[in-house]
Enzyme design. Structure first.
Site, PDB file in Angstrom:
ATOM      1  N   CYS A   1      -5.433  -3.242   2.483  1.00 17.43           N
ATOM      2  CA  CYS A   1      -5.230  -3.154   3.930  1.00 17.43           C
ATOM      3  C   CYS A   1      -6.523  -3.340   4.725  1.00 17.43           C
ATOM      4  CB  CYS A   1      -4.539  -1.830   4.258  1.00 17.43           C
ATOM      5  SG  CYS A   1      -3.600  -1.834   5.808  1.00 17.43           S
TER       6      CYS A   1
ATOM      7  N   GLU B   1       0.827  -1.209   0.000  1.00 23.42           N
ATOM      8  CA  GLU B   1       0.000   0.000   0.000  1.00 23.42           C
ATOM      9  C   GLU B   1       0.865   1.265   0.000  1.00 23.42           C
ATOM     10  OE1 GLU B   1      -3.686   1.794   2.740  1.00 23.42           O
ATOM     11  OE2 GLU B   1      -2.311   0.308   3.564  1.00 23.42           O
TER      12      GLU B   1
ATOM     13  N   LYS C   1      -9.409   2.241  -2.534  1.00 24.58           N
ATOM     14  CA  LYS C   1      -9.708   1.653  -1.230  1.00 24.58           C
ATOM     15  C   LYS C   1     -11.088   2.105  -0.750  1.00 24.58           C
ATOM     16  CE  LYS C   1      -7.478   1.100   3.323  1.00 24.58           C
ATOM     17  NZ  LYS C   1      -6.265   1.517   4.107  1.00 24.58           N
TER      18      LYS C   1
END
Length: 296
Positions: A179, A75, A147
């Site tokens: 994540c 990330e 995301k």
């Protein structure tokens, strides 16, 4: 004992052991559809996009030399994970999809005949996103994921995504989460129901979150009958220290590759992507979607 012949024998034994470590045997049979993954525990040069591009391209070349079909970075690896800094310096740190950083990796994908997942802070006319581009072997950006589930301070900087990406690559269908997304079973389930066989999760997990890192990925792989590769950053950035420890989990929920803690490295591992089709527990087939209701 230290002559050329002995040294060559030891080198051959090391290569043989490395080959044994890199091949992940299928549960219940030999490889049918082998796919080789390169997972990079990348230590970013803080806030230096050109330096991280240059360093990342070397990993791409190395992965290609080892025959990898797909390489995945962590990330926000082009800047290091520091949303506050990105928010304060967006013109310097955030990238357009057609900017030099993404295009450098697209060129490398074509030159090295390898698929890539490249996470970065993306800027467009709507704002800044915590994103990942999927680039195929021809150098084409086949999809960009934003995301969906933003973590704490990210919400002050990034716009949230509102859809999930299932990218068609030459070896199969790959889903991308980033994540904190992995903490939401619904996100991985959405990808599984769209037919993904491998979910990749670029991440930036710091030390106090290690217990969650160890729980998320076996659960998501098991309940969705697919492979899952979690790719973490390594080293310090801002106030955080990322611990690496990449994981590859098979459809049985078994961790088949556990990366080194607190180190930058790249693991190259081969899986049989058809293993998900042989998985004996029918979680997806036995879903009772008529009983599931979400109220917020």
């Amino acid at each position: 004992k230290c002559g050329p012949t002995a040294i060559m024998r030891r080198a051959a034994r090391r290569e043989q052991r490395a080959a044994q470590v890199c091949l992940i045997p299928a549960e219940g049979g030999g490889a049918v559809r082998p796919v080789k993954l390169a997972l990079v525990q990348f230590q970013s040069v803080a806030y230096d996009v050109p330096a991280n591009v240059e360093k990342g391209l070397k990993f791409v070349e190395d992965a290609a030399r080892q025959g990898a079909d797909l390489i995945v970075f962590p990330e926000l690896f082009l800047t290091g994970y520091d949303p506050d800094a990105i928010g304060e310096r967006p013109e310097e740190l955030a990238q357009n999809i057609d900017g030099f950083a993404v295009q450098a990796f697209a060129t490398a994908a074509a030159a090295n005949h390898i698929n890539l997942v490249v996470p970065f802070p993306l800027k467009d006319d709507k704002g800044i996103y915590n994103s990942a581009a999927v680039i195929d072997r021809s150098g084409t950006v086949v999809g960009v994921y934003h995301k969906v589930h933003l973590w704490e301070g990210e919400r002050a900087v990034f716009q949230p995504g509102d859809r999930y990406l299932a990218a068609e690559l030459d070896f199969g269908k790959v889903g991308v989460l980033i994540c904190y997304d992995a903490g939401f079973p619904e996100a991985a389930r959405t990808l599984a129901l769209r037919g993904v066989e491998l979910i990749v999760v670029p991440a930036a997990f710091s030390g106090e979150m290690k217990y969650r890192w160890d729980i998320y990925f076996p659960a998501r792989a098991l309940e969705n009958s697919c492979f899952l590769a979690a790719v973490n950053a390594a080293g310090p950035i801002g106030k955080e220290y990322m611990f690496g420890n990449n994981k590859l989990v098979n459809p049985y929920g078994k961790v088949v590759m556990d990366g080194t803690l607190n180190a930058e490295e790249m693991q190259v591992v081969e899986i049989d992507l058809d293993e998900s089709a042989r998985y004996p527990y029918p979680y997806l087939k036995d879903l009772r979607t008529d009983t599931y209701v979400y109220k917020g």
